[in-house]
Design a protein around this motif. Sequence first.
Motif: not given
Lengths: 114, 113
Positions: B5-11, B72-80, B84-86, B104-109
């Motif tokens: 499970e990835q936290n949300s579909e869109a961020l 759980q794994s957390l993925f951080h992008i600093t100074a976005s 980086d939108s993907a 996973g289904k992925g999170t669209t940032l």
Amino acid sequence: EPEVTQTPSHQVTQMGQEVILRCVPISNHLYFYWYRQILGQKVEFLVSFYNNEISEKSEIFDDQFSVERPDGSNFTLKIRSTKLEDSAMYFCASREDRSNQPQHFGDGTRLSIL
Amino acid sequence: SQKIEQNSEALNIQEGKTATLTCNYTNYSPAYLQWYRQDPGRGPVFLLLIRENEKEKRKERLKVTFDTTLKQSLFHITASQPADSATYLCAPSNNQAGTALIFGKGTTLSVSS
């Protein structure tokens, strides 16, 4: 940087026809994979191939599908008697024969079944 | 069965902020976990791999953590940046060579300027 190449980029086929999707993996890689992604859904594993045989396959990869490495560079996915629900992006991937290595993906073939 | 499970579909975040994406898995004991980026109409591109005995991995503006207790794994992008939108995909993996990736289904940032 070496890359996985796939042809064609888009394939349109009539339902019931056979289609062959082609991939050229990275040259020193020994593991090969096919994945598919139906529009708006997640990337799903189909099959993996090593040492000239299938090493793993998913429930999706039924008798309609087959894979082949006909020569030293190409890796193909054949879909017999295509169905409307086979419409998807099909991705080929390859990886090195070392542990903890990532898979490298091609940009896919968009298969449209009419 | 294995589940990711990835936290949300869109961020959606503003440029310059840190994006944090979450990947939770169940019925799994992965030896490592991979993160990929997927742009529309393109294949997934490998970003980072973290092993079960590593707590954190960094690469430029990217940071990944892996907590095997929380699964759980957390993925951080600093100074976005807008570039980086993907869609970002996680894939826990076992140690067997050649193992298929289960995504996973992925999170669209989306990063807005």
